[in-house]
Scaffold this motif. Sequence first.
Motif, mmCIF file in Angstrom:
data_model
loop_
_atom_site.group_PDB
_atom_site.id
_atom_site.type_symbol
_atom_site.label_atom_id
_atom_site.label_comp_id
_atom_site.label_asym_id
_atom_site.label_seq_id
_atom_site.Cartn_x
_atom_site.Cartn_y
_atom_site.Cartn_z
ATOM 1 N N ASP A 49 0.811 -1.217 0.000
ATOM 2 C CA ASP A 49 0.000 0.000 0.000
ATOM 3 C C ASP A 49 0.847 1.270 0.000
ATOM 4 N N GLY A 50 2.133 1.149 -0.249
ATOM 5 C CA GLY A 50 3.008 2.309 -0.330
ATOM 6 C C GLY A 50 3.791 2.532 0.958
ATOM 7 N N TYR A 51 4.878 3.291 0.827
ATOM 8 C CA TYR A 51 5.730 3.581 1.985
ATOM 9 C C TYR A 51 5.067 4.589 2.931
ATOM 10 N N PRO A 52 5.288 4.449 4.247
ATOM 11 C CA PRO A 52 5.088 5.594 5.141
ATOM 12 C C PRO A 52 6.125 6.676 4.817
ATOM 13 N N LEU A 53 5.737 7.935 4.947
ATOM 14 C CA LEU A 53 6.633 9.059 4.686
ATOM 15 C C LEU A 53 6.865 9.833 5.978
ATOM 16 N N PHE A 54 8.127 9.935 6.382
ATOM 17 C CA PHE A 54 8.516 10.744 7.528
ATOM 18 C C PHE A 54 9.181 12.021 7.029
ATOM 19 N N ILE A 55 8.550 13.157 7.302
ATOM 20 C CA ILE A 55 9.140 14.461 7.017
ATOM 21 C C ILE A 55 9.897 14.860 8.276
ATOM 22 N N HIS A 56 11.229 14.864 8.188
ATOM 23 C CA HIS A 56 12.094 14.910 9.363
ATOM 24 C C HIS A 56 12.821 16.260 9.410
ATOM 25 N N ILE A 63 1.531 9.607 6.439
ATOM 26 C CA ILE A 63 2.464 10.729 6.378
ATOM 27 C C ILE A 63 2.651 11.260 7.795
ATOM 28 N N PHE A 64 3.896 11.516 8.171
ATOM 29 C CA PHE A 64 4.240 11.910 9.531
ATOM 30 C C PHE A 64 5.199 13.097 9.507
ATOM 31 N N PHE A 65 5.085 13.979 10.499
ATOM 32 C CA PHE A 65 6.129 14.941 10.828
ATOM 33 C C PHE A 65 6.879 14.422 12.049
ATOM 34 N N ILE A 66 8.199 14.434 11.973
ATOM 35 C CA ILE A 66 9.017 14.227 13.158
ATOM 36 C C ILE A 66 10.110 15.287 13.124
ATOM 37 N N GLY A 67 10.785 15.511 14.253
ATOM 38 C CA GLY A 67 11.813 16.533 14.251
ATOM 39 C C GLY A 67 12.547 16.597 15.566
ATOM 40 N N ILE A 68 13.683 17.264 15.551
ATOM 41 C CA ILE A 68 14.584 17.327 16.692
ATOM 42 C C ILE A 68 14.790 18.783 17.085
ATOM 43 N N SER A 69 14.621 19.092 18.383
ATOM 44 C CA SER A 69 14.864 20.419 18.929
ATOM 45 C C SER A 69 14.000 21.467 18.214
ATOM 46 N N SER A 126 -0.523 19.996 14.796
ATOM 47 C CA SER A 126 -1.813 20.594 15.131
ATOM 48 C C SER A 126 -2.416 21.316 13.930
ATOM 49 N N PHE A 127 -1.581 21.930 13.118
ATOM 50 C CA PHE A 127 -2.017 22.712 11.967
ATOM 51 C C PHE A 127 -2.525 21.815 10.840
ATOM 52 N N TYR A 128 -1.848 20.670 10.623
ATOM 53 C CA TYR A 128 -2.121 19.809 9.470
ATOM 54 C C TYR A 128 -2.574 18.406 9.873
ATOM 55 N N ALA A 129 -3.245 18.264 10.991
ATOM 56 C CA ALA A 129 -3.622 16.928 11.456
ATOM 57 C C ALA A 129 -4.436 16.160 10.423
ATOM 58 N N ASP A 130 -5.223 16.861 9.607
ATOM 59 C CA ASP A 130 -6.074 16.177 8.633
ATOM 60 C C ASP A 130 -5.285 15.504 7.515
ATOM 61 N N TYR A 131 -4.016 15.854 7.354
ATOM 62 C CA TYR A 131 -3.168 15.199 6.355
ATOM 63 C C TYR A 131 -2.289 14.100 6.953
ATOM 64 N N LEU A 132 -2.277 13.970 8.264
ATOM 65 C CA LEU A 132 -1.257 13.170 8.936
ATOM 66 C C LEU A 132 -1.815 11.906 9.573
ATOM 67 N N ALA A 133 -0.939 10.882 9.611
ATOM 68 C CA ALA A 133 -1.200 9.722 10.458
ATOM 69 C C ALA A 133 -0.665 9.971 11.860
ATOM 70 N N GLY A 134 0.378 10.808 11.977
ATOM 71 C CA GLY A 134 0.939 11.067 13.289
ATOM 72 C C GLY A 134 2.073 12.063 13.227
ATOM 73 N N ALA A 135 2.622 12.346 14.398
ATOM 74 C CA ALA A 135 3.755 13.262 14.516
ATOM 75 C C ALA A 135 4.574 12.876 15.728
ATOM 76 N N GLY A 136 5.899 13.166 15.665
ATOM 77 C CA GLY A 136 6.775 12.723 16.735
ATOM 78 C C GLY A 136 7.925 13.668 17.032
ATOM 79 N N PRO A 137 7.682 14.759 17.770
ATOM 80 C CA PRO A 137 8.778 15.638 18.172
ATOM 81 C C PRO A 137 9.719 14.935 19.157
ATOM 82 N N MET A 138 11.013 15.223 19.026
ATOM 83 C CA MET A 138 12.033 14.702 19.932
ATOM 84 C C MET A 138 12.858 15.861 20.482
ATOM 85 N N ALA A 139 13.112 15.842 21.801
ATOM 86 C CA ALA A 139 13.890 16.897 22.455
ATOM 87 C C ALA A 139 13.241 18.258 22.226
#
Length: 472
Positions: free
Chosen positions: A131-138, A208-214, A225-238
């Motif tokens: 069904d296609g790759y998950p995409l992490f925008i990092h 599709i996910f947003f993740i990020g550091i600092s 919060s802004f684009y939740a309707d496009y996302l499966a999830g998000a994962g901030p770190m630090a």
Amino acid sequence: MLPLIAVACSSDDPKPEPEIPQHPEQPEEPEKPEEPVDATTAYFQGILSGTDTNMPEDKEIPAGAEDLKSVRDEIWSAWKKANQLTDTERLPNLMAIDNLNENTVTPNGQWKMGNISSYFVYGSKGSKPADGYPLFIHLHGSGSDADADWRATLGWGIWFNDGPSVYLVPRSPAGGTGCRWFTPTRQDFFERVFRRAMLSEEINPDAIFFIGISEGAYGSQRLASFYADYLAGAGPMAGGDLMANCPPENMANIAFALHTGGADYGYGRDELSRRFKTELDKLEKQYPGYYSHHVMVPGGLGHGDLADLATSPWLKTARRKAVPTFFRWEVFPMGGQLGEEYRSRTSFYCLRQDKAPDGTLGEMTRASYEFHVADNTVDITASIVSLSTTDHNAEWNMDFGLTKTYTAASGGELTLFLDETMVDLTKDVTVNINGEPRFTGKVTTNRNTAVESCALFGDPRRIFPGKIKIKY
């Protein structure tokens, strides 16, 4: 060997911008369809190029599942064709990044962020799922050398145990205070990524996910919060942002992970992360099953201890609910940095705000909607939410606490888009705003409503055949 990452938050002084390396050749343009094109494709071309174009001739379509599927397939094909004919910006061919050394990787993509070019890596780990790759925008942090931060963040993305996956790792046009991931020029960049990812045969549009550091953590938290309707999830770190910047109410239906070290004291990140967890716990208790989250603040870990703070392994199996039966939308402005204005979205999931409710809205006074649908009845609570800060942290000169006061809104206008997964379109539908009926009757399913929603969202899951315009 794990990469050493600079995860500093920005100072008060802008830092020099490293020179952008020569961008490699792009893949060849896909073969363009022959012109002239049909009226639907021409309309989409006008939308993409910012020119006025007439809608195609409208027609009513039956509300049966097979008829709707046929119309959706036809419209999505026209949308793809219009993008091929109009848009010269595209995602590069995927490069395999498994086990690469981030210090020797050559970027394979370069797009504009505003008027400045930003390069990125667009790479895959493992074999493509059916069904296609998950995409992490990092998103990287805001050290003085944006290139060093970008490369280190790429290295962590290569190392994280989240394959099979695709990573898009953009490099900020500048380091230091020039690194902000939430201004309107960045919003435009990410919206173009969404559009191209939705069109891609490689990417799962529901993963599709947003993740990020600092600084990238602040960015991914706000963007979640802004684009939740496009996302499966998000994962901030630090990270750990102020709640006024990223309303947790908007995060129903997505998986949200926030991992911050308990000894990560800078800018109050540890305390702000704990407070965000408290708010998400409250929301999950109030709306069971909707606010999936994993927030942890493990003791003893500092700002650079990312090996123990990875979020993508927890997120990777989450999938988007593109047309949910419940959501909340706080219409908040995002921007106000890098000399750019604030911008709010005009649509979220299946709602479009055509006219804001009466009152002076701004950074701390906002429109808010709570949406429920069941048994062919849509209930929308429209409110004005006033934000007030409470306790002030003197060390960082920041207001950590926040309270919200809700009052009934009036004087606004909405468009509600509907499909057969939300209601039975062959029967009467009722729409209540703040408890008062605003519509009862059959919803006509039209081809041009489906065309309009395709142009609005650029999303194969949100091609809606029905709509209701409501004043309240």
